[in-house]
Write an enzyme that holds these catalytic residues in place. Structure first.
Site, PDB file in Angstrom:
ATOM      1  N   HIS A  99       0.838  -1.214   0.000  1.00 35.82           N
ATOM      2  CA  HIS A  99       0.000   0.000   0.000  1.00 35.82           C
ATOM      3  C   HIS A  99       0.871   1.260   0.000  1.00 35.82           C
ATOM      4  O   HIS A  99       0.659   2.173  -0.814  1.00 35.82           O
ATOM      5  CB  HIS A  99      -0.910  -0.015   1.238  1.00 35.82           C
ATOM      6  CG  HIS A  99      -1.757   1.212   1.408  1.00 35.82           C
ATOM      7  ND1 HIS A  99      -3.078   1.268   1.030  1.00 35.82           N
ATOM      8  CD2 HIS A  99      -1.459   2.447   1.901  1.00 35.82           C
ATOM      9  CE1 HIS A  99      -3.558   2.475   1.277  1.00 35.82           C
ATOM     10  NE2 HIS A  99      -2.597   3.214   1.827  1.00 35.82           N
ATOM     11  N   GLU A 100       1.829   1.320   0.904  1.00 38.51           N
ATOM     12  CA  GLU A 100       2.626   2.548   1.028  1.00 38.51           C
ATOM     13  C   GLU A 100       3.502   2.779  -0.210  1.00 38.51           C
ATOM     14  O   GLU A 100       3.764   3.930  -0.578  1.00 38.51           O
ATOM     15  CB  GLU A 100       3.483   2.500   2.299  1.00 38.51           C
ATOM     16  CG  GLU A 100       2.679   2.407   3.591  1.00 38.51           C
ATOM     17  CD  GLU A 100       1.690   3.543   3.796  1.00 38.51           C
ATOM     18  OE1 GLU A 100       1.941   4.650   3.289  1.00 38.51           O
ATOM     19  OE2 GLU A 100       0.629   3.310   4.430  1.00 38.51           O
ATOM     20  N   HIS A 151       1.725   4.888  -2.569  1.00 37.48           N
ATOM     21  CA  HIS A 151       1.846   6.325  -2.297  1.00 37.48           C
ATOM     22  C   HIS A 151       3.186   6.862  -2.780  1.00 37.48           C
ATOM     23  O   HIS A 151       3.263   7.942  -3.366  1.00 37.48           O
ATOM     24  CB  HIS A 151       1.721   6.591  -0.792  1.00 37.48           C
ATOM     25  CG  HIS A 151       0.346   6.430  -0.246  1.00 37.48           C
ATOM     26  ND1 HIS A 151      -0.780   6.916  -0.880  1.00 37.48           N
ATOM     27  CD2 HIS A 151      -0.109   5.839   0.897  1.00 37.48           C
ATOM     28  CE1 HIS A 151      -1.854   6.631  -0.160  1.00 37.48           C
ATOM     29  NE2 HIS A 151      -1.470   5.982   0.928  1.00 37.48           N
ATOM     30  N   HIS A 181      -5.545   7.429  -2.226  1.00 36.99           N
ATOM     31  CA  HIS A 181      -6.409   6.348  -1.754  1.00 36.99           C
ATOM     32  C   HIS A 181      -7.520   6.030  -2.758  1.00 36.99           C
ATOM     33  O   HIS A 181      -7.909   6.872  -3.564  1.00 36.99           O
ATOM     34  CB  HIS A 181      -7.001   6.715  -0.396  1.00 36.99           C
ATOM     35  CG  HIS A 181      -6.012   6.563   0.717  1.00 36.99           C
ATOM     36  ND1 HIS A 181      -5.991   7.364   1.826  1.00 36.99           N
ATOM     37  CD2 HIS A 181      -4.977   5.694   0.877  1.00 36.99           C
ATOM     38  CE1 HIS A 181      -5.005   6.997   2.622  1.00 36.99           C
ATOM     39  NE2 HIS A 181      -4.369   5.986   2.071  1.00 36.99           N
TER      40      HIS A 181
END
Lengths: 192, 136
Positions: free
Chosen positions: A125-126, A129, A135
């Protein structure tokens, strides 16, 4: 999928990014296992884009700097202890990737038990980013903002793949129809 | 490990659980379940700070006296709007009240990156379309 305001991304002349885990800010986990978890997480994004990732020999020289921190760690976004906020990462081209050292991380390569947070899931997930994704409202997507303890979500969903490929192009070897990315799901680990 | 996930620690848990897992940061929001517009309930100010942190509300941290008159325990218009936006982003029924599914989503562990940055949310612009397609 979504992007950060202004859709920042890594420049087009930089398609190989280096990463390193802070030697000082770590959790107690087997080094080889920890490194393999992050390597797998990066590989999931390189499988679908023209980006590649290699572990840097020196932490200070890495494009992406990974560290485990507790409480106030100097970036204005203090961690809050067990559960709550698990990690955060900055938009391109900052490369800062911080995880809350207070969590009970499942960092042994196994499915997380109840109460544990799956490190690989959060890492995937990170990294989204770090590459420029915000998101997503798609619950199956890696970029959905929440994850329950004791669960594992590591497969990129079609929503993630579409978003990242618009930023960096598709890996020529990527075959959407043979990928499991259209059916990404959360796995449950140990029973609660 | 004996607590089901998504359930906050019950009051008695602090006596038997290790201190570091007795009170996850947002567990107290479970007490706000059922709150709606017009209510005045202790804890709503903390929820407003949570929603500000993730981009759903916008108010200054402190005034010149070190307090903030905007951060009250009142369930006001701005809180209702913030909750509706949150519910849309998370594919929940946008009731604007703190129903159980909304509170259960709020207390889940999450990424620290805000959902709305500089007042702009694109989170539900594409995702909601997919979600609606799925429902159809």
């Amino acid at each position: 999928y979504s992007y950060f305001p202004g859709s920042p991304s890594w420049p087009s002349n930089k398609r190989q990014l280096t990463y390193a885990i802070s030697p000082a800010d770590r959790i107690s986990a087997d080094d080889a296992t920890l490194r393999s978890i992050f390597a797998r997480a990066f590989e999931r994004w390189s499988n679908v884009t023209q980006l590649t990732f290699v572990e840097a020999a020196e932490y200070s020289a890495a494009d992406i700097k990974i560290g485990f921190y507790s409480g106030d760690h100097g970036d204005g976004e203090p961690f809050d202890g067990v559960l709550g906020t698990l990690a955060h990462a900055f938009s391109p081209t900052s490369g800062r990737f911080h995880l809350d050292a207070a969590e009970t991380w499942a960092a042994d390569g196994n499915l997380p038990s109840a109460g544990e947070i799956d490190l690989e899931s959060v890492a995937v997930h990170e990294i989204g980013h770090l590459l420029g994704l915000g998101h997503s409202s798609v619950e199956e997507a890696i970029m959905f903002p929440t994850i329950s303890s004791g669960t594992r979500r590591v497969e990129l969903a079609a929503d993630d793949v579409t978003g990242i490929q618009l930023l960096y192009g598709a890996n020529p070897n990527y075959n959407a129809s043979s990928s499991s990315s259209n059916s990404a799901q959360e796995e449950k680990g140990g029973a609660a | 490990n004996f607590l089901p996930k998504n359930i906050s620690s019950p009051p008695w848990a602090s006596n038997i659980l290790p201190k570091n897992i007795s009170s996850p940061p947002w567990a107290s929001f479970q007490n706000l379940t059922g709150c709606h517009m017009g209510d005045h309930v202790p804890g709503l100010a903390d929820l407003k700070r949570y929603l500000k942190r993730f981009g759903y509300m916008n108010f200054p941290d402190n005034d010149t006296n070190g307090t903030n008159a905007n951060v009250t325990d009142d369930f006001d218009d701005s809180l209702e709007w913030a909750i509706k936006t949150y519910q849309k982003n998370f594919n929940l029924n946008p009731t604007g009240s703190l129903d159980i599914s909304t509170v259960n989503q709020i207390v889940r562990p999450r990424c620290g990156v805000p959902d709305i940055i500089n007042g702009t949310t694109t989170m539900n612009s594409s995702g909601a379309a997919h979600a609606n397609d799925r429902r159809l």
